[in-house]
Design an enzyme around this catalytic site. Structure first.
Site, PDB file in Angstrom:
ATOM      1  N   LEU A   8       0.878  -1.164   0.000  1.00 50.65           N
ATOM      2  CA  LEU A   8       0.000   0.000   0.000  1.00 50.65           C
ATOM      3  C   LEU A   8       0.912   1.210   0.000  1.00 50.65           C
ATOM      4  CD1 LEU A   8      -2.680  -0.927   2.712  1.00 50.65           C
ATOM      5  CD2 LEU A   8      -2.968  -0.965   0.231  1.00 50.65           C
ATOM      6  N   ASP A   9       0.661   2.181  -0.888  1.00 53.74           N
ATOM      7  CA  ASP A   9       1.561   3.323  -0.936  1.00 53.74           C
ATOM      8  C   ASP A   9       1.421   4.169   0.335  1.00 53.74           C
ATOM      9  OD1 ASP A   9      -0.431   5.440  -1.298  1.00 53.74           O
ATOM     10  OD2 ASP A   9      -0.661   4.703  -3.342  1.00 53.74           O
ATOM     11  N   ARG A  10       2.338   5.090   0.513  1.00 53.50           N
ATOM     12  CA  ARG A  10       2.406   5.884   1.743  1.00 53.50           C
ATOM     13  C   ARG A  10       1.085   6.596   2.037  1.00 53.50           C
ATOM     14  NH1 ARG A  10       6.850   8.159   4.413  1.00 53.50           N
ATOM     15  NH2 ARG A  10       8.208   7.511   2.709  1.00 53.50           N
ATOM     16  N   ASP A  11       0.354   7.007   0.983  1.00 54.89           N
ATOM     17  CA  ASP A  11      -0.865   7.790   1.169  1.00 54.89           C
ATOM     18  C   ASP A  11      -2.121   6.934   1.227  1.00 54.89           C
ATOM     19  OD1 ASP A  11       0.550  10.219   1.170  1.00 54.89           O
ATOM     20  OD2 ASP A  11       0.611  10.227  -1.020  1.00 54.89           O
ATOM     21  N   THR A  12      -1.972   5.614   1.287  1.00 53.41           N
ATOM     22  CA  THR A  12      -3.114   4.709   1.360  1.00 53.41           C
ATOM     23  C   THR A  12      -3.113   3.998   2.701  1.00 53.41           C
ATOM     24  OG1 THR A  12      -3.068   4.352  -1.036  1.00 53.41           O
ATOM     25  CG2 THR A  12      -4.255   2.730   0.285  1.00 53.41           C
TER      26      THR A  12
END
Length: 248
Positions: A101-105
């Site tokens: 999961l990317d940093r903003d998710t």
């Protein structure tokens, strides 16, 4: 496997550290009788400072990843490993995130030291559904559900169309999207293809496993029933059955 190697592989310390634990009498059986470093003892019968050991290899956990945390072993800022006991980073086999999961998710992240399970989950042919809730910068234009379900949408820079995806509209700017593949930043790029932008993104489910009431930043170990639900979700099942596991 001899106890010295077993305990070192679980990340409790180097072999020298673990040898010192044996010398100090910290590693015992359930009755408090000190164990020998060269002994072979069932995992469930070993205690360190009176407490059971972490699960043996074949360990899988679910984590509620917050925004701002990276799925990496080395990166700038907070890492998913910072949310776990420090020894988990030192386990052998390594405890790896199952996909990213990317940093903003935010949302549900699985981690395992079982390489076969990891590859089975992320393999394209598994078609394991993943459910995301997204908030959009602009109102939906109205044709997104049909476009995503058609199986013809191509992301920028890619020649292969996306597999059909199911879009549930919650309101003009909030949606629930179910995917059966995991391309790079897929949800964000799908909405970018419609001229919109995702402002918040949260993964709530993988297969039959849902976050439920697991607090943000917390984790719990998965048992055999959890892993069965991962693959065996029946239509209409909310994925939260079975006995609760303690949150950590």
């Amino acid at each position: 496997m001899k106890l010295l190697r077993l305990i070192a592989n679980l990340g409790y310390g180097s072999r020298k550290d673990v040898q010192r634990m044996f010398r100090d009498g910290r590693i015992t059986d359930p009755r408090g009788v000190p164990l020998d470093a060269d002994a072979t003892v069932p995992h469930a019968k070993i205690r360190l400072d009176g407490e059971p050991l972490d699960p043996p290899p074949g360990f899988t956990l679910m984590l509620h990843k917050p925004v701002g945390v990276t799925c990496s072993t080395h990166d700038v800022g907070r890492l998913v490993y910072d949310l776990l006991p420090p020894r988990f980073r030192l386990r052998r086999p390594v405890l790896s995130s199952v996909g990213r999961l990317d940093r903003d998710t935010s949302g549900l992240l699985l981690m395992t030291d079982d390489g076969a399970l990891l590859h089975r989950i992320i393999a394209p042919k598994s078609h394991l559904p993943k459910v995301y809730e997204a908030t959009l910068a602009q109102d939906l234009r109205g044709d997104e559900a049909a476009l995503f379900a058609a199986g013809t949408l191509r992301l920028e820079g890619e020649a292969t169309p996306l597999a059909p995806a199911h879009l549930e509209v919650l309101d003009a700017r909030r949606v629930r999207l179910t995917l059966t593949e995991g391309r790079y930043h897929q949800v964000r790029r799908m909405f970018a293809a419609t001229g919109n932008r995702v402002t918040t993104l949260h993964r709530s489910r993988i297969g039959g496993l849902a976050l439920g009431d697991l607090p943000e930043g917390r984790w719990r170990a998965l048992d055999a029933d959890d892993l069965a639900r991962l693959w065996g979700l029946e239509r209409g099942d909310d994925g939260t059955g079975g006995p609760p596991m303690p949150a950590c």
